[in-house]
Every structure is written in C-alpha cells, then in structure tokens.
Enzyme design. Structure first.
Site, mmCIF file in Angstrom:
data_model
loop_
_atom_site.group_PDB
_atom_site.id
_atom_site.type_symbol
_atom_site.label_atom_id
_atom_site.label_comp_id
_atom_site.label_asym_id
_atom_site.label_seq_id
_atom_site.Cartn_x
_atom_site.Cartn_y
_atom_site.Cartn_z
ATOM 1 N NE ARG A 1 -2.646 0.724 3.472
ATOM 2 C CZ ARG A 1 -3.469 0.523 4.493
ATOM 3 N NH1 ARG A 1 -4.751 0.390 4.272
ATOM 4 N NH2 ARG A 1 -3.014 0.428 5.707
ATOM 5 C CE1 TYR A 2 0.775 4.244 4.238
ATOM 6 C CE2 TYR A 2 1.053 1.995 5.015
ATOM 7 C CZ TYR A 2 0.438 3.223 5.111
ATOM 8 O OH TYR A 2 -0.518 3.428 6.067
ATOM 9 N NE ARG B 1 6.166 2.627 4.874
ATOM 10 C CZ ARG B 1 5.519 3.703 5.325
ATOM 11 N NH1 ARG B 1 4.929 3.683 6.500
ATOM 12 N NH2 ARG B 1 5.452 4.790 4.593
ATOM 13 C CB CYS C 1 -2.853 -16.333 15.670
ATOM 14 S SG CYS C 1 -2.857 -15.155 14.303
ATOM 15 C CB CYS D 1 -7.366 -11.293 18.870
ATOM 16 S SG CYS D 1 -5.636 -11.649 19.227
ATOM 17 C CB CYS E 1 -8.503 -10.689 14.544
ATOM 18 S SG CYS E 1 -7.291 -10.749 13.214
ATOM 19 N NE ARG F 1 -4.526 -8.838 7.233
ATOM 20 C CZ ARG F 1 -3.380 -8.397 7.729
ATOM 21 N NH1 ARG F 1 -2.799 -9.027 8.741
ATOM 22 N NH2 ARG F 1 -2.789 -7.348 7.211
ATOM 23 C CG ASP G 1 -8.347 -1.771 11.284
ATOM 24 O OD1 ASP G 1 -8.159 -0.545 11.189
ATOM 25 O OD2 ASP G 1 -7.428 -2.614 11.213
ATOM 26 C CG ASP H 1 -5.257 1.386 8.241
ATOM 27 O OD1 ASP H 1 -5.330 2.020 7.180
ATOM 28 O OD2 ASP H 1 -4.399 0.514 8.473
ATOM 29 C CE LYS I 1 -0.775 1.092 10.407
ATOM 30 N NZ LYS I 1 -0.401 0.584 9.059
HETATM 31 C C1 LIG Z 1 0.486 -0.351 8.831
HETATM 32 C C2 LIG Z 1 0.938 -0.836 7.538
HETATM 33 C C3 LIG Z 1 2.280 -0.794 7.183
HETATM 34 C C4 LIG Z 1 3.359 -0.296 8.117
HETATM 35 O O1 LIG Z 1 3.154 1.023 8.425
HETATM 36 P P1 LIG Z 1 4.126 1.822 9.407
HETATM 37 O O2 LIG Z 1 3.350 3.039 9.673
HETATM 38 O O3 LIG Z 1 5.388 2.045 8.677
HETATM 39 O O4 LIG Z 1 4.339 0.977 10.617
HETATM 40 C C5 LIG Z 1 2.629 -1.233 5.942
HETATM 41 N N1 LIG Z 1 1.709 -1.691 5.061
HETATM 42 C C6 LIG Z 1 0.398 -1.735 5.378
HETATM 43 C C7 LIG Z 1 -0.566 -2.243 4.367
HETATM 44 C C8 LIG Z 1 -0.041 -1.313 6.624
HETATM 45 O O5 LIG Z 1 -1.334 -1.377 6.923
HETATM 46 S S1 SF4 Z 2 -4.968 -9.761 16.082
HETATM 47 FE FE1 SF4 Z 2 -5.459 -11.304 14.532
HETATM 48 S S2 SF4 Z 2 -3.518 -11.684 13.455
HETATM 49 FE FE2 SF4 Z 2 -3.015 -10.646 15.399
HETATM 50 S S3 SF4 Z 2 -2.622 -12.329 16.845
HETATM 51 FE FE3 SF4 Z 2 -4.766 -11.752 17.075
HETATM 52 S S4 SF4 Z 2 -5.851 -13.178 15.709
HETATM 53 FE FE4 SF4 Z 2 -3.699 -13.191 15.115
#
Ligand SMILES: *Cc1c(COP(=O)(O)O)cnc(C)c1O
Ligand code: SF4
Length: 346
Positions: free
Chosen positions: A89-90, A93, A102, A106, A109, A111, A270, A307, A314
């Site tokens: 996305r960035y 990164r 996991c 959680c 979560c 996801r 989220d 986000d 973010k």
């Molecule tokens: C949060 C995130 C990152 C890392 O972001 P930082 O602000 O550098 O910690 C990278 N890619 C995605 C898709 C993210 O959601």
């Molecule tokens: S937040 Fe989601 S990905 Fe992170 S440890 Fe918990 S279940 Fe796993």
C-alpha cells in the site's frame, strides 16, 4: 514444555471452555463455527473472571454474529494485493503474509474472517511469488512479516524466508509482527533469538493490550529478544471493556517501557465485521492520550492512528487533525481531508 506442546494443549472448542468455566457451550458453537477459537494454556491462566479484559479478548461472544453492516475486508487489502501473499500500500513498505495461524485468535482481529483458515494460508509457492514481487520492486525498503503470526512457523521455515529477503539488496529492514510474546511466550526460545539476530536490522513488534498480560514469562520472552539486540515495539488496539481507560493504558505503557518494549501504535479499531462490540469512540482515545501526557515518559506514548476503510493508509488521530466531529468526522491528513461517518468510528 516445548512451545509446540503448549500450542497443542490449547482450548479450541466451546465444550472445553464449558468444562473449564461451567458456561453453556451451545450458544458459542455458532460463533466458533464462524470464527476460529484458540486459547493457549498460558493465556487461559491469565483469566481471573468471566468477562474480564483477558476473557473478552479470547473467549467467543454472541455479539460477533450480530449483523453490523461492517465490511469483511475493512482495509480494502485485496485492492493492494499484487500477489496473494503481499499487501503493498505504501511505496516503500510491503506486508508479506507468511502464516495464516496464530497462537490465539483475538476476537477483535481485523482479519477475523480469514485468520486461521485456508484463505490466509499461502503455499510455499505463493510466498516465493511474494518474495519475487518484493525482489522485482526496488522501491521496497521495509518488509513486514505478518499473517496470522509469523512466529508460528518453525525455525527452519522462518530462516528460509528471512534468508531469501536478506538476499534482496534493496530490502533494508525487516519487521516481524507477532503476538506470541503475549499468548505463547514459550515460543521465544534462545535458539529463535539467535536465529533472528542474524538478520538484523530486524525489528519485532508485539501486541500487548492490557497490563495484566505483562507477566513474568512474557517479561522474560521480551528480555531474551532485547538482550540479543532485537528492537521491540508494541501495537495496541483500543478495545472497549479491555483498555479504553486512561489508568489501564498508563499502566500498560509504563510496564512496556520497563520491559524495553517501546509503545508504537495505539490503533483505533478497524471496521471489521463481527467486532462492533469492541468499538470505543474517537473522543475516548483522544482523552486517554491526553491523560497519558504528564504521566508517561514521552518514550512510552504511542501514536494513536486510524486506518480508514478504502485504504488511504493510517491517519494519526491528534486533536489538531480533527476538523469536525459530528455526523461525520473530518480529518486532516497528509493526502488531503478524509471524511468518515462518525457511526463507523464508534
Ligand atoms: C500499517 C501498515 C504498514 C506499516 O506502516 P508503518 O506506519 O510504517 O508501521 C505497511 N503496510 C500496510 C498495508 C499497513 O497497513
Ligand atoms: S490480532 Fe489477529 S492476526 Fe493478530 S494475533 Fe490476534 S488473531 Fe492473530
């Protein structure tokens, strides 16, 4: 006991929860059928009473099935996924999703619709394709291993992935996002620390949400990592009934600093389906942050971020970025003004 046998001893069914706590397993069967359940023996032992902040994070709740109108892919990650195991996305990164599992699932979560299922479990070939994508994109300087939890991989597999990434000259830093110091601290073995330290600069971000999680074995797990020289950070999620309280957050962040874990982000929750019962309003998060100033070293104050859905990335939540809080919340961001329905921020 080894981490694998600890993991194998986890609770994974409502019936086991019923045996332990005397609750009725029947209503929880439908929840556990929709979203995976796993609680390690260590994390289970942190529960004091039903409904406490540890319980809320790990025990399925009927609220998860409430139709809340929230999207399944709240961050629109699919749109930023050039190959299945990568989210890019960035420009500089990329996330590499190396494990769908996991140690504990959680309930909040982001996801949760995919974690612990085949939908988030990528094959060796798919991960290789993800690494090839990173190799072909010289703008990527920072690779974040995530999933799921990368530290549920065996040491050997983890080593293969880290070696492949280190062979890419433009990859400057590697980050690992993991909750095992919280849920399965036995995973942080001396051997693992020795392995990770070979791939520096490598940062590890963990995920403590409540000061009651800062118990001796977790302190020791973090000390092992810090002692070999792995910089540690923490990402917390703002959760109603868990940590939406200034005193709790102050205790958490002070405790983390003592463990040489630097609070990095406080994530506004989220907007993922099945998590609405964890939502706390933005005003609450800002109030907590304000209360922390003066009580916690600047080093221990995380950035509060949201986000927004749609994938702009973010946005820091600062009082001065909030242009309007009413029916909609208007935020000033680096790439313009973002407007969000306030109902979704609650
Ligand atoms: C949060 C995130 C990152 C890392 O972001 P930082 O602000 O550098 O910690 C990278 N890619 C995605 C898709 C993210 O959601
Ligand atoms: S937040 Fe989601 S990905 Fe992170 S440890 Fe918990 S279940 Fe796993």
């Amino acid at each position: 006991m080894s981490w694998k046998s600890q993991l194998a001893d986890s609770i994974t069914t409502p019936e086991q929860l019923s045996e332990r706590f005397g609750i009725d397993p029947e209503p929880l069967r439908a929840v556990a059928a929709s979203y995976p359940l796993r609680i390690t023996p260590h994390y289970l032992n942190l529960i004091d009473t039903s409904g406490d902040p540890i319980w809320r994070q790990c025990v399925p709740d009927l609220s998860e099935l409430v139709v809340d109108g929230l999207p399944e892919d709240s961050l629109n990650e699919a749109a930023f996924s050039p190959v299945p195991a990568v989210v890019h996305r960035y420009p500089d990164r990329a996330l590499l999703l190396v494990s769908g599992q996991c140690a504990g699932y959680c309930r909040f979560c982001t996801r949760k619709n995919r974690v612990g299922t085949t939908a988030l479990t990528f094959s060796t070939e798919q991960i290789a394709a993800g690494i090839a994508y990173i190799a072909a994109n010289s703008g990527i300087r920072d690779v974040i291993l995530t999933g799921g939890d990368p530290l549920l991989l065996d040491d050997d597999r983890l080593e293969e992935i880290l070696m492949a990434l280190r062979n890419i000259s433009h990859v400057e830093i590697i980050r690992i996002g993991t909750r095992v110091p919280v849920t399965l601290p036995e995973r942080i073995t001396p051997q693992l620390c020795q392995l990770l330290v070979r791939f520096q600069p490598l940062y590890l971000n963990t995920h403590f949400n409540h000061p009651r999680e800062l118990v001796a074995v977790s302190v020791k797990a973090c000390a092992r990592l810090a002692d070999v020289g792995i910089p540690l950070g923490n990402q917390t999620v703002l959760l109603r009934g868990v940590n939406d309280d200034p005193e709790v957050m102050v205790a958490l962040c002070r405790g983390l600093l003592k463990m040489r874990v630097r609070p990095y982000y406080l994530h506004h929750l989220d907007q993922a389906r099945g998590t609405a019962h964890f939502r706390a309003p933005v005003e609450r998060g800002l109030e907590i942050l304000a209360a922390m100033r003066g009580q916690v070293s600047g080093l221990g104050i995380p950035q509060y971020v949201v986000d927004p859905p749609g994938g702009q990335g973010k946005v820091p939540l600062l009082p001065e970025n909030l242009l309007e809080v009413g029916e909609t919340v208007k935020l000033k961001t680096a790439c313009g003004i973002v407007e969000l329905p306030n109902s979704l921020l609650r």
